[in-house]
Design a protein around this motif. Structure first.
Motif, mmCIF file in Angstrom:
data_model
loop_
_atom_site.group_PDB
_atom_site.id
_atom_site.type_symbol
_atom_site.label_atom_id
_atom_site.label_comp_id
_atom_site.label_asym_id
_atom_site.label_seq_id
_atom_site.Cartn_x
_atom_site.Cartn_y
_atom_site.Cartn_z
ATOM 1 N N GLY A 155 0.996 -1.129 -0.227
ATOM 2 C CA GLY A 155 -0.044 0.048 0.038
ATOM 3 C C GLY A 155 0.792 1.279 -0.152
ATOM 4 N N ARG A 156 0.246 2.395 -0.217
ATOM 5 C CA ARG A 156 0.984 3.491 -0.041
ATOM 6 C C ARG A 156 1.590 3.921 1.088
ATOM 7 N NH1 ARG A 156 -0.605 7.289 -3.783
ATOM 8 N NH2 ARG A 156 0.213 9.243 -4.081
ATOM 9 N N GLU A 157 1.085 3.332 2.450
ATOM 10 C CA GLU A 157 1.859 3.619 3.677
ATOM 11 C C GLU A 157 3.272 2.742 3.355
ATOM 12 O OE1 GLU A 157 -0.655 2.684 6.761
ATOM 13 O OE2 GLU A 157 -1.191 4.622 6.616
ATOM 14 N N ASP A 158 3.022 1.623 2.931
ATOM 15 C CA ASP A 158 4.491 0.656 2.535
ATOM 16 C C ASP A 158 5.594 1.542 1.709
ATOM 17 O OD1 ASP A 158 3.546 -1.376 4.141
ATOM 18 O OD2 ASP A 158 2.389 -1.995 2.304
ATOM 19 N N VAL A 159 5.021 2.131 0.941
ATOM 20 C CA VAL A 159 5.607 3.119 -0.107
ATOM 21 C C VAL A 159 6.595 4.043 0.607
ATOM 22 C CG1 VAL A 159 5.861 4.531 -2.205
ATOM 23 C CG2 VAL A 159 4.232 2.354 -2.208
ATOM 24 N N TRP A 160 5.733 4.802 1.493
ATOM 25 C CA TRP A 160 6.275 5.993 2.221
ATOM 26 C C TRP A 160 7.245 5.530 3.000
ATOM 27 C CZ3 TRP A 160 0.707 7.671 3.910
ATOM 28 C CH2 TRP A 160 0.175 8.501 2.960
ATOM 29 N N LEU A 161 6.960 4.435 3.964
ATOM 30 C CA LEU A 161 8.091 3.866 4.610
ATOM 31 C C LEU A 161 9.342 3.305 4.024
ATOM 32 C CD1 LEU A 161 8.449 3.300 7.829
ATOM 33 C CD2 LEU A 161 7.421 0.841 7.289
ATOM 34 N N ALA A 162 9.155 2.831 2.909
ATOM 35 C CA ALA A 162 10.264 2.318 2.034
ATOM 36 C C ALA A 162 10.952 3.419 1.686
ATOM 37 C CB ALA A 162 10.015 1.277 1.011
ATOM 38 N N LEU A 163 10.360 4.393 1.048
ATOM 39 C CA LEU A 163 10.948 5.583 0.596
ATOM 40 C C LEU A 163 11.775 6.383 1.534
ATOM 41 C CD1 LEU A 163 8.822 6.894 -2.378
ATOM 42 C CD2 LEU A 163 10.924 5.693 -2.511
ATOM 43 N N SER A 164 11.172 6.368 2.930
ATOM 44 C CA SER A 164 11.899 7.240 3.949
ATOM 45 C C SER A 164 13.316 6.766 4.253
ATOM 46 C CB SER A 164 10.839 7.097 5.194
ATOM 47 O OG SER A 164 11.189 5.695 5.702
ATOM 48 N N ASP A 165 13.658 5.561 3.765
ATOM 49 C CA ASP A 165 14.801 4.842 4.105
ATOM 50 C C ASP A 165 16.113 5.775 3.365
ATOM 51 O OD1 ASP A 165 14.198 3.173 5.761
ATOM 52 O OD2 ASP A 165 14.464 1.321 4.535
ATOM 53 N N LEU A 166 15.681 6.486 2.427
ATOM 54 C CA LEU A 166 16.402 7.306 1.331
ATOM 55 C C LEU A 166 16.839 8.594 2.216
ATOM 56 C CD1 LEU A 166 14.491 7.175 -1.824
ATOM 57 C CD2 LEU A 166 16.393 5.695 -1.260
ATOM 58 N N TRP A 167 16.117 9.062 3.250
ATOM 59 C CA TRP A 167 16.430 10.153 3.969
ATOM 60 C C TRP A 167 17.107 9.826 5.170
ATOM 61 C CZ3 TRP A 167 12.885 10.351 0.418
ATOM 62 C CH2 TRP A 167 12.945 11.503 -0.657
ATOM 63 N N LEU A 168 17.275 8.490 5.588
ATOM 64 C CA LEU A 168 18.231 8.457 6.770
ATOM 65 C C LEU A 168 19.498 8.535 6.849
ATOM 66 C CD1 LEU A 168 17.055 4.846 7.601
ATOM 67 C CD2 LEU A 168 16.249 6.952 8.695
ATOM 68 N N ASP A 169 20.167 9.007 7.907
ATOM 69 C CA ASP A 169 21.494 9.458 7.935
ATOM 70 C C ASP A 169 22.499 8.229 7.965
ATOM 71 O OD1 ASP A 169 23.341 11.498 7.971
ATOM 72 O OD2 ASP A 169 23.103 11.696 10.134
ATOM 73 N N ASN A 170 22.479 7.545 6.862
ATOM 74 C CA ASN A 170 23.440 6.384 6.763
ATOM 75 C C ASN A 170 23.405 6.068 5.117
ATOM 76 O OD1 ASN A 170 20.967 4.662 6.428
ATOM 77 N ND2 ASN A 170 21.350 4.001 8.416
ATOM 78 N N GLN A 171 24.505 5.318 4.979
ATOM 79 C CA GLN A 171 24.745 4.770 3.668
ATOM 80 C C GLN A 171 23.909 3.547 3.319
ATOM 81 O OE1 GLN A 171 26.443 6.730 1.181
ATOM 82 N NE2 GLN A 171 25.529 5.151 -0.191
ATOM 83 N N LEU A 172 22.994 3.676 2.337
ATOM 84 C CA LEU A 172 22.321 2.527 2.133
ATOM 85 C C LEU A 172 23.036 1.449 1.216
ATOM 86 C CD1 LEU A 172 18.710 3.900 0.889
ATOM 87 C CD2 LEU A 172 19.475 2.890 3.137
ATOM 88 N N GLN A 173 22.798 0.256 1.474
ATOM 89 C CA GLN A 173 23.528 -0.858 0.665
ATOM 90 C C GLN A 173 22.669 -1.317 -0.216
ATOM 91 O OE1 GLN A 173 26.727 -1.558 1.613
ATOM 92 N NE2 GLN A 173 26.381 0.421 3.094
ATOM 93 N N GLU A 174 23.315 -2.303 -1.322
ATOM 94 C CA GLU A 174 22.485 -2.820 -2.418
ATOM 95 C C GLU A 174 21.221 -3.523 -1.792
ATOM 96 O OE1 GLU A 174 21.633 -4.465 -5.846
ATOM 97 O OE2 GLU A 174 23.024 -2.950 -5.463
ATOM 98 N N HIS A 175 21.554 -4.331 -0.824
ATOM 99 C CA HIS A 175 20.157 -5.004 -0.250
ATOM 100 C C HIS A 175 19.197 -4.052 0.125
ATOM 101 C CE1 HIS A 175 20.850 -4.287 4.058
ATOM 102 N NE2 HIS A 175 22.160 -4.528 3.611
#
Length: 121
Positions: free
Chosen positions: A4-24
């Motif tokens: 759902g849209r909430e899942d999309v929001w939550l997943a996209l929010s990771d893009l603004w976390l103060d850490n470097q995202l990995q491939e997984h």
């Protein structure tokens, strides 16, 4: 059942976390976006007009959130921005502030889009 849209929001929010995202992390976010069934253009607007206006300050603060945003707070803020998308003022503000709002998240967003394209193939 798709995300759902909430899942999309939550997943996209990771893009603004103060850490470097990995491939997984990129693959996980892309999987949630794929499961939503939403077209890429709508996902891009959610990224730019619903999530970015709420979270962009996290990248500009001294000690930003790194563990994850409170889902209830995130959903409420993104829902407000979703309703504001009808407003010219909101869309204009999002366009005006696009670079600072997405400066740190944009490279991660591009990686997610690449993974999404791979999943769709």
């Amino acid at each position: 059942m798709g995300a759902g849209r909430e899942d999309v929001w939550l997943a996209l929010s990771d893009l603004w976390l103060d850490n470097q995202l990995q491939e997984h992390d990129h693959r996980h976010i892309a999987g949630v976006l794929l499961a939503s069934g939403l077209p890429v253009e709508e996902l891009r607007l959610i990224y730019l007009e619903e999530v970015a206006p709420l979270l962009w300050f996290n990248h500009w603060g001294v000690a930003g959130e790194w563990a994850g945003f409170d889902p209830a707070w995130l959903y409420a803020g993104c829902r407000r921005n979703q309703h504001k998308r009808q407003s010219r003022w909101h869309r204009w503000r999002c366009r005006l502030l696009r670079k600072p709002m997405t400066h740190a998240a944009e490279p991660q967003w591009r990686q997610v889009l690449l993974r999404l394209e791979q999943l769709r193939d």
